[in-house]
Design a protein around this motif. Structure first.
Motif, PDB file in Angstrom:
ATOM      1  N   GLY A 113       0.819  -1.207   0.000  1.00  0.00           N
ATOM      2  CA  GLY A 113       0.000   0.000   0.000  1.00  0.00           C
ATOM      3  C   GLY A 113       0.852   1.256   0.000  1.00  0.00           C
ATOM      4  O   GLY A 113       0.580   2.214  -0.732  1.00  0.00           O
ATOM      5  N   GLY A 114       1.903   1.247   0.826  1.00  0.00           N
ATOM      6  CA  GLY A 114       2.803   2.395   0.862  1.00  0.00           C
ATOM      7  C   GLY A 114       3.503   2.619  -0.469  1.00  0.00           C
ATOM      8  O   GLY A 114       3.633   3.757  -0.939  1.00  0.00           O
ATOM      9  N   ILE A 115       3.949   1.512  -1.081  1.00  0.00           N
ATOM     10  CA  ILE A 115       4.611   1.618  -2.389  1.00  0.00           C
ATOM     11  C   ILE A 115       3.640   2.152  -3.443  1.00  0.00           C
ATOM     12  O   ILE A 115       3.989   3.008  -4.260  1.00  0.00           O
ATOM     13  CB  ILE A 115       5.165   0.245  -2.821  1.00  0.00           C
ATOM     14  N   LEU A 116       2.411   1.648  -3.407  1.00  0.00           N
ATOM     15  CA  LEU A 116       1.412   2.069  -4.389  1.00  0.00           C
ATOM     16  C   LEU A 116       1.114   3.559  -4.287  1.00  0.00           C
ATOM     17  O   LEU A 116       1.021   4.260  -5.307  1.00  0.00           O
ATOM     18  CB  LEU A 116       0.131   1.259  -4.196  1.00  0.00           C
ATOM     19  N   VAL A 117       0.980   4.058  -3.064  1.00  0.00           N
ATOM     20  CA  VAL A 117       0.732   5.490  -2.875  1.00  0.00           C
ATOM     21  C   VAL A 117       1.899   6.307  -3.418  1.00  0.00           C
ATOM     22  O   VAL A 117       1.711   7.324  -4.098  1.00  0.00           O
ATOM     23  CB  VAL A 117       0.500   5.805  -1.381  1.00  0.00           C
ATOM     24  N   PHE A 118       3.119   5.843  -3.145  1.00  0.00           N
ATOM     25  CA  PHE A 118       4.310   6.561  -3.608  1.00  0.00           C
ATOM     26  C   PHE A 118       4.382   6.574  -5.135  1.00  0.00           C
ATOM     27  O   PHE A 118       4.677   7.604  -5.752  1.00  0.00           O
ATOM     28  CB  PHE A 118       5.565   5.910  -3.024  1.00  0.00           C
TER      29      PHE A 118
END
Length: 240
Positions: A113-118
């Motif tokens: 999720g963090g990677i996707l937001v970034f």
């Protein structure tokens, strides 16, 4: 349009659920008598979404909303890990479901999720940060003052018990139906308070809400006759 409508329905339930935990004002948990939906939560969500759609480019709205939603899902994964590790200290938490590949699935959800937001860029990051800022601000400005920590869950509705005397049972039924202004065979929070006052029970507003949520064993936002009678039969009122 379809995305906006689904967003209104989903986001309004966030407000409804948070209000049930005393983290947002009481009107947001009110259920419309006719439609049985959290009307104030839906109205506020609709207005906020309409303002965003009318004042911001559609692509920006999509990225902001996506970042916000992904951050919520990240928080949910964190919550599962925290609750599962704390269940030995909190006897009220007894989940009836199993999470596959725990905790690796949750860790994957947090990281991905963090990677996707970034990867989605600046707008998505702003949406994610907005979710965090709004949540923290809401808690410290309003929720912290009203939330009451409890170590016990809403009591599970096991069976309907009759009252000790026929006269008392008749009185309880009469109070319930007198408060049920819409004739819907269930009580909203305001109607529930009226019923208790008719039975000469006096509590603070926060205590009324706490009793309401404990009595609402199926967590559907209102009290039916079985839940009402079960509440009076058990010790929920004495615990308030």
């Amino acid at each position: 349009i379809s995305g906006a409508l689904s967003g209104v329905l989903a986001a309004s339930r966030f407000l409804f659920a948070i209000a049930r935990d005393n983290l947002l004002p009481q009107p947001l948990e009110d259920i419309n008598i006719k439609f049985e939906t959290p009307h104030w939560a839906i109205i506020i969500t609709s207005v906020a979404m309409a303002i965003c759609i009318l004042t911001l480019p559609v692509k920006d709205v999509a990225k902001l909303a996506s970042g916000f939603q992904i951050m919520v899902l990240i928080a949910l994964n964190f919550s599962v890990i925290i609750l599962r590790n704390a269940n030995f200290e909190h006897d009220w938490y007894h989940p009836k479901f199993k999470s596959p590949l725990y905790p690796w699935m949750q860790i994957f959800g947090i990281i991905s999720g963090g990677i996707l937001v970034f990867v989605m860029g600046e707008k998505a990051i702003l949406g994610g940060l907005a979710a965090v800022v709004i949540g923290v601000a809401t808690y410290y400005i309003y929720g912290k003052k009203h939330y009451q920590m409890s170590t016990t869950p809403f009591q599970t509705f096991c069976q309907m018990l009759s009252n000790s005397t026929a006269a008392e049972s008749k009185l309880h039924h009469a109070a319930f139906h007198a408060a049920d202004l819409g004739g819907s065979n269930h009580l909203t929070l305001k109607e529930f308070i009226s019923a208790l006052k008719a039975l000469k029970f006096e509590f603070t507003n926060d205590e009324y809400r706490d009793i309401f949520h404990k009595a609402d064993t199926d967590a559907n936002g209102y009290i039916d006759i079985d839940e009402f009678l079960d509440m009076l039969e058990n010790d929920i009122l004495e615990e308030a």
